[in-house]
Structures are given as C-alpha cells and as structure tokens.
Design an enzyme around this catalytic site. Sequence first.
Site, short mmCIF file in Angstrom:
data_model
loop_
_atom_site.label_atom_id
_atom_site.label_comp_id
_atom_site.label_asym_id
_atom_site.label_seq_id
_atom_site.Cartn_x
_atom_site.Cartn_y
_atom_site.Cartn_z
CG HIS A 138 -1.68 1.26 1.43
ND1 HIS A 138 -2.92 1.47 0.88
CD2 HIS A 138 -1.37 2.40 2.11
CE1 HIS A 138 -3.35 2.68 1.21
NE2 HIS A 138 -2.42 3.27 1.96
CD GLU A 139 1.89 3.50 3.76
OE1 GLU A 139 2.10 4.58 3.18
OE2 GLU A 139 0.93 3.32 4.52
CG HIS A 142 0.16 6.18 -0.93
ND1 HIS A 142 -1.02 6.74 -1.39
CD2 HIS A 142 -0.15 5.61 0.26
CE1 HIS A 142 -1.98 6.52 -0.53
NE2 HIS A 142 -1.48 5.82 0.49
#
Length: 278
Positions: A138-139, A142
């Site tokens: 997820h990170e 980004h």
Amino acid sequence: MTLKKAISILGIVVIFVSCATNPFTGKKTLALPGTENSTLFPAAFAQYNQVLSESNVVTGTKDSEMITRVGQRIAVAAERWLNANGYQGYLDDYKWEYKLIQSDQVNAWCMPGGKIAFYTGILPIAQNETGIAAIMGHEVAHALANHGQQRMSSGMLQQLGGIGVAVATGNESPEKQQIWMQAYGLTTTVAGVLPFSRSHETEADEIGIILMAIAGYNPDEASELWKRMKANSGGQAPPEFLSTHPSSDSRIANLKSLAPKAKAEAKKYGVTSFRPMN
C-alpha cells in the site's frame, strides 16, 4: 473579475496541467510545474535522511531484516509489473531504502522515490510477514502512482483558487471577503481535497494488494490486516466524508473483493502459491 470567471480560469488551468499519466490506472493526473520527479525526489530524499537522523533506527534485528526483505520483494514485483505493461525504466530514478524506526506510532510510509519507513508500533498489528507485505504494498503504491506529486499539485491549485476568490471579492468589505474565503476553503476541502485523498487511499489499496500477490504474499491477508487496524483504533474515526481515508469497513470490503483479482494477476507472473504467514 467575478468569482465565476476566477473559477472558470482555474478550471482551464486544471485541464492544461493534468498531463501526467498513472501507469496503473491509465488516468490523467495532476502534475503542475515544480512537482516533477527531478524536483520532488531530491527534496524527499533529504527529508528522509533528516527523519532518520532524528529517529532511533533499528538495525541488525529480525524485524529490521524482515522490513528490508519484504520491501525488496515488493520493489521487484513493482518492476516486473511495470516492465510487463510497457513502463520499462519507470523506476530508474528510485533509490529504494527500507528502515525500521523505534516508535509507538502505528504508522508506515513511503516517500516519493522509494524511501520507506516502518514504525515498530505497527508490527503487532501486522502480526506477520504477510501483514507487513500488505502495508508495504500500500505505501509503495502511493509513491508509484505519484500521489505525492498530485497532492502537491492539488495544494497549489487550491492556493491559486484562493487567490482568484480574493481578486473576485476585492471590492467587498473585509467581513464579506472573509466569509467568501471561509466558504471557499470549506467547499474545496470537503468536496475536493478530502475525496481526492480518499481516492488515493483506495487506489493504493488496489495497487498494493496486486503488488503483494506478485511478490508471493497471500492477498487475503490485506482485509484481515484492516480488521486488526479497525480493532486497534477502537472504532474512533470521523465520518468518512470528513476524513482523508475511507472508513475501515469500506476498506475491508474493498480489499476482500480485490483479493481474487490480485491472485489472478499474480498467476500471470507464475505465482501459484503464497508464502507461509510466519
């Protein structure tokens, strides 16, 4: 200049500057001059180094080694996906780095250009390496989707719009000008900035779950991770429309529905079984 004219000019600016492309969605994204990788990455790297210099960085432990191992696997998965989809060289300027920081914060982040930090406070909620992979995916998503660039561009446009409102109401009394500016700030935040941020989180969830699956981690664990995140928060969260993030329930349902897609995508890269959750 009228308020309507100022907003129209702002709309024209948005059309002409929305020229970058998200490689994962194919959508056009905000990319104002001054937010290019050549400018953004060095600033992010410098900020990352400053954070590390001011933090208690954990090294030489099983946990710190796990963070690096998972991060490297996610980075390889991202490169495999990008190369397979016509984005060779997309990561050339990335300088991957993975650090574990001693802190009670339940947090992790990835700066533009691939600089990643995990806080020890999030490890009990992750529970295992697969949980770490869900967070890491997820990170990293980004950064890969240029969300930092888009947030910076959005902030610049919001400031530009504020200038337009100030010009359009220049003949009004100071009290009315203040009312207009407050109304503009509230409207653009609730109707623009917050939904924009929530869309980034949802997009990162979708990209991240695919990356973790290609890296060999079971995507079913992503929704389980968010069940634990919800339990950790004690259900304390603002209404979704006033939040920068989707609600935990929305994320859990979305990630559960995305898991089969992630598994199917991983099969394209020869992943037919997943690493044990140790």
